[in-house]
Design a protein around this motif. Structure first.
Motif, mmCIF file in Angstrom:
data_model
loop_
_atom_site.group_PDB
_atom_site.id
_atom_site.type_symbol
_atom_site.label_atom_id
_atom_site.label_comp_id
_atom_site.label_asym_id
_atom_site.label_seq_id
_atom_site.Cartn_x
_atom_site.Cartn_y
_atom_site.Cartn_z
ATOM 1 N N GLY A 189 -3.567 2.920 -1.799
ATOM 2 C CA GLY A 189 -2.406 3.778 -1.678
ATOM 3 C C GLY A 189 -2.737 5.232 -1.945
ATOM 4 O O GLY A 189 -3.718 5.550 -2.630
ATOM 5 N N TYR A 190 -1.912 6.144 -1.398
ATOM 6 C CA TYR A 190 -2.047 7.568 -1.716
ATOM 7 C C TYR A 190 -0.683 8.233 -1.771
ATOM 8 O O TYR A 190 0.256 7.832 -1.078
ATOM 9 N N LEU A 191 -0.588 9.259 -2.629
ATOM 10 C CA LEU A 191 0.639 10.026 -2.843
ATOM 11 C C LEU A 191 0.265 11.503 -2.885
ATOM 12 O O LEU A 191 -0.341 11.974 -3.846
ATOM 13 N N VAL A 238 -4.617 6.818 -5.108
ATOM 14 C CA VAL A 238 -4.819 8.260 -5.222
ATOM 15 C C VAL A 238 -3.440 8.842 -5.521
ATOM 16 O O VAL A 238 -2.631 9.046 -4.629
ATOM 17 N N GLY A 239 -3.181 9.075 -6.805
ATOM 18 C CA GLY A 239 -1.832 9.441 -7.234
ATOM 19 C C GLY A 239 -1.439 10.858 -6.924
ATOM 20 O O GLY A 239 -0.245 11.173 -6.862
ATOM 21 N N THR A 289 7.007 5.381 -0.483
ATOM 22 C CA THR A 289 6.937 5.555 -1.938
ATOM 23 C C THR A 289 7.148 7.020 -2.276
ATOM 24 O O THR A 289 6.727 7.901 -1.517
ATOM 25 N N VAL A 290 7.774 7.279 -3.420
ATOM 26 C CA VAL A 290 7.849 8.638 -3.943
ATOM 27 C C VAL A 290 7.492 8.593 -5.428
ATOM 28 O O VAL A 290 7.940 7.714 -6.153
ATOM 29 N N ARG A 291 6.616 9.506 -5.844
ATOM 30 C CA ARG A 291 6.274 9.642 -7.261
ATOM 31 C C ARG A 291 7.118 10.779 -7.810
ATOM 32 O O ARG A 291 7.019 11.921 -7.349
ATOM 33 N N VAL A 292 7.943 10.475 -8.808
ATOM 34 C CA VAL A 292 8.960 11.403 -9.298
ATOM 35 C C VAL A 292 8.548 11.962 -10.649
ATOM 36 O O VAL A 292 8.260 11.204 -11.591
ATOM 37 N N VAL A 329 0.860 -1.188 0.000
ATOM 38 C CA VAL A 329 0.000 0.000 0.000
ATOM 39 C C VAL A 329 0.889 1.228 0.000
ATOM 40 O O VAL A 329 1.636 1.463 0.953
ATOM 41 N N MET A 330 0.817 2.002 -1.070
ATOM 42 C CA MET A 330 1.673 3.191 -1.188
ATOM 43 C C MET A 330 1.276 4.245 -0.169
ATOM 44 O O MET A 330 0.111 4.566 -0.009
#
Length: 552
Positions: A291-293, A264-265, A91-94, A63-64
């Motif tokens: 997950g959520y970011l 949820v990006g 997690t990291v969204r780059v 789960v992010m």
């Protein structure tokens, strides 16, 4: 060899019983063997989707819990990944660029980003931002173009399927021609699979990511079926469209009920298109295991600077939004679990040594600097948590990557005890350091101001408050910083009229542009919402620009 034209011998007729026996003899072996065997799909190389859930190779449900980082615009801030990890993210969204709208992130740079993610034990979600708002935004490119970019940097990603998820393109349609999303998304997925990508793929919704027309929601099943690897995750961005708990819950629950994987990006606590219900997003995502970011670590512009989680990429300057996301209810610190690829069998489970006992210097009525000897760790110390100690209880957590920090917002003539913990890249926490006790100065100087504080509404677990800051002097106040401490564990979640940060009990508010000037005998009003426990005591002391301010 028999001739193909040879007429076969004519069979002898059978009685009914004999015919039944003969047929049974032919069918029994088939029943014993079961249905014809089918070739099983090849096991994914890393992450995989099963029954609507994202799993790691180990079989663990992943789960992010993380944030977005604008790497392509701030390539020199790669050190932010360590700070993001130190706050508890898994997690990291780059943000990357294909070179169509911003400077291209080449293969070497992508490889370095992946290496830094792995070094900091973060799962890397990599996205191409040049697709944002295609069909409406000038210069935006197609998903096909984004797929070409991924193929161009493929060598940096091959073999990283346990650590990297490929988010094909950010918000790939605006509010024009978005009906093309379904076919274009299927084609992009299949293009990458044909090129040999074995990674889990992530696809964003159209309508600037918010899917208000439900194109992604209603076509997700067919898009998932178009992936020959059955390894695609869907991403919804939640801003002003999702301004009620009912809308948040309905959208997320529909994917769960359909057994389609969703994250949820992106989301925030506020936006120019409306006020998203961030509490509902966090609570519902936690309840459903989605997950959520959050958007985004730092560096926002164009009128959405309030979405920064830290000020100026400084991990020690959490904004109100950053405090909410990292340290609030259902936030990252409370819910994130490190990926098993890092913390599973063979992972680092050895904590750092305890830091040295801190010493205090520069003690004033509202601030003090603490310094300590570094901890040691085989894989390196990534950060320190400074906590306030009261008996056996601890509160607050000022995080820093160095071996000193300046604490602000302290109350004059008050005794404090502090200690320090160290953390390593695996998230292991050291034993606590020795403690240091200090007493702040009595203050002495008094500002020509008064603060009126009142609670305007309360509900279970939260409340809304108001502060009226009055200038009781004979000259204008031009720019101000207001500080106070909560005694009941309250945490500010959103504030208007200024920018709030909170470290433990201590709240710091800097003026907004429209409240910075307070004429003589004038006042400004601030409003805020906050979480609370079983009690909700009012602050007893305020300082304005470091000097005591009367309560009224």
């Amino acid at each position: 060899m028999r001739s193909r034209t040879r007429t076969p011998a004519r069979p002898r007729p059978l009685h009914a019983a004999a015919l039944a026996a003969a047929l049974l003899g032919l069918l029994l072996p088939l029943f014993a063997l079961g249905p014809p065997a089918q070739a099983a799909p090849a096991a994914p190389a890393g992450f995989r989707v099963e029954n609507g859930r994202l799993l790691e190779r180990s079989g663990n449900d992943f789960v992010m819990r993380g944030v977005n980082h604008a790497h392509t615009w701030y390539p020199n801030q790669i050190g932010a990944l360590a700070h993001i990890k130190a706050k508890g993210a898994n997690t990291v969204r780059v943000v990357l660029s294909s070179g169509d709208r911003w400077t291209r992130n080449d293969t070497a740079d992508v490889a370095n980003v992946v290496a830094q993610c792995k070094r900091n034990r973060l799962i890397c979600v990599l996205e191409v931002h040049d697709t944002t708002g295609y069909g409406e935004q000038s210069g935006a490119v197609t998903l096909a173009r984004a797929a070409d970019y991924w193929i161009g940097v493929q060598s940096a990603l091959t073999g990283q399927e346990d650590h990297v998820i490929v988010n094909i393109g950010n918000e790939p349609y605006g509010n024009n021609a978005y009906a093309g999303w379904t076919a274009d998304t299927k084609a992009a997925i299949q293009k990458l699979r044909a090129a040999g990508f074995d990674h889990t793929l992530m696809v964003d919704a159209p309508n600037w990511g918010q899917d208000w027309a439900f194109t992604m929601r209603d076509n997700a099943a067919s898009v998932f079926a178009a992936d020959p690897d059955a390894n695609t995750v869907f991403s919804i961005h939640m801003y002003g469209v999702f301004d009620t708990a009912a809308e948040v819950s309905d959208y997320l629950n529909r994917f769960v009920a359909a057994k389609l994987p969703l994250v949820v990006g992106e989301f925030g606590h506020d936006h120019s298109d409306g006020n998203p219900d961030e509490d509902a997003i966090l609570a519902t995502a936690q309840r459903l295991g989605i997950g959520y970011l959050g958007w985004s670590w730092s560096g926002n512009g164009g009128g959405v600077e309030y979405l920064d989680m830290v000020t100026g990429f400084d991990p020690n300057q959490l904004t109100g939004w950053g405090q909410r996301l990292f340290n609030g209810a259902n936030g990252i610190a409370a819910t994130a679990k490190e990926a098993a690829v890092y913390s599973g069998s063979g992972g680092d489970t050895t904590p750092p040594t305890a830091p040295g006992t801190p010493t205090a210097s520069g003690v004033t009525s509202s601030s003090a600097t603490l310094t300590w000897a570094a901890a040691t760790d085989a894989t390196g110390v990534t950060g320190y948590d400074v906590v306030r100690v009261s008996g056996t209880a601890e509160s607050g957590a000022t995080t820093t990557t160095g071996t000193s920090t300046t604490l602000t917002g302290l109350t004059p003539a008050t005794s404090y005890t502090f200690a320090v913990y160290a953390r390593d890249a695996a998230g292991n926490r050291s034993p606590r350091s020795g403690t240091v006790t200090l007493t702040t100065a009595s203050g002495g100087s008094t500002a020509a101001c008064a603060v009126g504080y009142r609670v305007t509404g309360e509900w279970s677990g939260g409340f809304q408050g108001e502060l009226v800051l009055r200038n009781t002097g004979t000259s204008a106040i031009n720019g101000w910083t207001l500080r106070w401490a909560f005694a009941g564990g309250q945490r500010v979640s959103h504030l208007w009229g200024g920018t709030a940060t909170q470290a433990g009990a201590d709240v710091t508010v800097t003026a907004a542009s429209y409240t910075a000037n307070i004429p003589a005998a004038g006042s400004v009003t601030l409003g805020f919402t906050a979480t609370r426990g079983s009690t909700n005591p009012a602050p007893t002391a305020f300082t304005l620009n470091g000097a005591s301010c009367a309560s009224s």
